[in-house]
Design a protein around this motif. Structure first.
Motif, PDB file in Angstrom:
ATOM      1  N   THR A  52       0.852  -1.093   0.087  1.00 47.95           N
ATOM      2  CA  THR A  52      -0.155  -0.049  -0.059  1.00 47.95           C
ATOM      3  C   THR A  52       0.996   1.191   0.055  1.00 47.95           C
ATOM      4  O   THR A  52       2.223   1.317   0.383  1.00 47.95           O
ATOM      5  N   ALA A  53       0.267   2.421  -0.363  1.00 45.50           N
ATOM      6  CA  ALA A  53       1.163   3.633  -0.441  1.00 45.50           C
ATOM      7  C   ALA A  53       1.370   4.123   0.990  1.00 45.50           C
ATOM      8  O   ALA A  53       2.584   4.488   1.325  1.00 45.50           O
ATOM      9  N   ALA A  54       0.561   3.828   2.064  1.00 42.21           N
ATOM     10  CA  ALA A  54       0.762   4.147   3.376  1.00 42.21           C
ATOM     11  C   ALA A  54       1.910   3.193   3.833  1.00 42.21           C
ATOM     12  O   ALA A  54       2.803   3.599   4.608  1.00 42.21           O
ATOM     13  N   GLY A  55       2.045   1.919   3.247  1.00 40.01           N
ATOM     14  CA  GLY A  55       2.940   1.002   4.008  1.00 40.01           C
ATOM     15  C   GLY A  55       4.350   1.361   3.388  1.00 40.01           C
ATOM     16  O   GLY A  55       5.478   1.272   4.059  1.00 40.01           O
ATOM     17  N   VAL A  61      12.678   2.341   2.805  1.00 43.30           N
ATOM     18  CA  VAL A  61      13.227   1.594   1.894  1.00 43.30           C
ATOM     19  C   VAL A  61      12.568   0.194   1.876  1.00 43.30           C
ATOM     20  O   VAL A  61      12.752  -0.580   2.828  1.00 43.30           O
ATOM     21  N   VAL A  62      12.048  -0.263   0.678  1.00 43.95           N
ATOM     22  CA  VAL A  62      11.017  -1.385   0.629  1.00 43.95           C
ATOM     23  C   VAL A  62      11.994  -2.123  -0.113  1.00 43.95           C
ATOM     24  O   VAL A  62      12.524  -2.039  -1.148  1.00 43.95           O
ATOM     25  N   THR A  63      11.815  -3.558   0.437  1.00 40.83           N
ATOM     26  CA  THR A  63      12.332  -4.755  -0.184  1.00 40.83           C
ATOM     27  C   THR A  63      11.147  -5.577  -0.685  1.00 40.83           C
ATOM     28  O   THR A  63      10.300  -5.664   0.320  1.00 40.83           O
ATOM     29  N   THR A  72       1.919 -11.573  -7.209  1.00 41.08           N
ATOM     30  CA  THR A  72       2.417 -10.075  -7.425  1.00 41.08           C
ATOM     31  C   THR A  72       3.343  -9.422  -6.313  1.00 41.08           C
ATOM     32  O   THR A  72       3.231 -10.460  -5.070  1.00 41.08           O
ATOM     33  N   PRO A  73       4.227  -8.658  -6.435  1.00 42.55           N
ATOM     34  CA  PRO A  73       5.229  -8.314  -5.210  1.00 42.55           C
ATOM     35  C   PRO A  73       4.308  -7.860  -4.179  1.00 42.55           C
ATOM     36  O   PRO A  73       3.693  -7.380  -4.184  1.00 42.55           O
ATOM     37  N   TYR A  74       5.092  -8.232  -2.799  1.00 38.75           N
ATOM     38  CA  TYR A  74       4.534  -7.946  -1.715  1.00 38.75           C
ATOM     39  C   TYR A  74       6.032  -7.388  -1.010  1.00 38.75           C
ATOM     40  O   TYR A  74       6.863  -7.400  -1.478  1.00 38.75           O
ATOM     41  N   PHE A  75       5.577  -6.586  -0.006  1.00 34.93           N
ATOM     42  CA  PHE A  75       6.784  -6.087   1.080  1.00 34.93           C
ATOM     43  C   PHE A  75       7.053  -7.045   1.603  1.00 34.93           C
ATOM     44  O   PHE A  75       6.465  -7.522   2.630  1.00 34.93           O
ATOM     45  N   LEU A  76       8.523  -7.385   1.701  1.00 34.66           N
ATOM     46  CA  LEU A  76       9.271  -8.238   2.432  1.00 34.66           C
ATOM     47  C   LEU A  76       9.804  -7.640   3.580  1.00 34.66           C
ATOM     48  O   LEU A  76      10.704  -6.896   3.703  1.00 34.66           O
ATOM     49  N   ILE A  77       9.180  -7.924   4.853  1.00 34.71           N
ATOM     50  CA  ILE A  77       9.347  -7.661   6.050  1.00 34.71           C
ATOM     51  C   ILE A  77      10.645  -8.202   6.867  1.00 34.71           C
ATOM     52  O   ILE A  77      10.531  -9.518   6.988  1.00 34.71           O
ATOM     53  N   GLU A  98      -5.844   1.176   4.399  1.00 33.71           N
ATOM     54  CA  GLU A  98      -5.987   1.210   3.130  1.00 33.71           C
ATOM     55  C   GLU A  98      -6.604   0.207   2.188  1.00 33.71           C
ATOM     56  O   GLU A  98      -6.755   0.409   1.004  1.00 33.71           O
ATOM     57  N   LEU A  99      -6.881  -0.772   3.230  1.00 31.88           N
ATOM     58  CA  LEU A  99      -7.459  -1.986   2.218  1.00 31.88           C
ATOM     59  C   LEU A  99      -8.729  -1.929   2.677  1.00 31.88           C
ATOM     60  O   LEU A  99      -9.320  -1.617   3.694  1.00 31.88           O
ATOM     61  N   PRO A 100      -9.621  -2.471   1.463  1.00 28.39           N
ATOM     62  CA  PRO A 100     -11.162  -2.655   1.699  1.00 28.39           C
ATOM     63  C   PRO A 100     -11.631  -3.732   2.539  1.00 28.39           C
ATOM     64  O   PRO A 100     -10.992  -4.834   2.683  1.00 28.39           O
ATOM     65  N   LEU A 101     -12.759  -3.623   2.865  1.00 28.27           N
ATOM     66  CA  LEU A 101     -13.405  -4.839   3.870  1.00 28.27           C
ATOM     67  C   LEU A 101     -13.538  -5.870   2.926  1.00 28.27           C
ATOM     68  O   LEU A 101     -14.068  -5.453   1.843  1.00 28.27           O
TER      69      LEU A 101
END
Length: 109
Positions: A52-55, A61-63, A72-77, A98-101
């Motif tokens: 998400t944009a907020a995430g 710095v996102v991996t 699809t790519p996810y943010f790897l934490i 930011e995600l819908p119900l």
């Protein structure tokens, strides 16, 4: 290789201040939910947060990584962030905002 239950339990415990956290088994791995919204996946004992944009702003710095082939790519934490409960709960909170119900399931006739 599938994820260990203790990994999922630890992530749920660390992110508990974000809201009502639950996990569901999915194809041998786990989906993580915050207040009914799927926010992340745990695959091969790695945490993949929905992008998400907020995430992205929260992380800095996102991996990115793929939780499974053809995903699809996810943010790897990184596992180092799991120990910081405040940081992890904050990430889950801004992601969920930011995600819908989920759509209501249709009843069978």
């Amino acid at each position: 290789m599938s994820s260990q239950q203790k990994t999922v339990d630890y992530i749920l415990e660390q992110s508990a201040d974000a809201g009502t956290m639950t996990a569901k088994k999915m194809f041998g791995e786990y989906g993580l939910y915050c207040d009914g919204k799927i926010v992340a996946l745990v695959c091969d004992d790695q945490l993949f947060m929905k992008p998400t944009a907020a995430g992205r702003d929260y992380i800095g710095v996102v991996t990115e990584g793929l939780p499974f082939s053809k995903a699809t790519p996810y943010f790897l934490i990184d596992g180092g962030h799991w120990d910081d409960a405040d940081w992890l709960a904050g990430l889950v909170r801004v992601t969920a905002s930011e995600l819908p119900l989920p759509k209501p399931k249709k009843t069978k006739k």
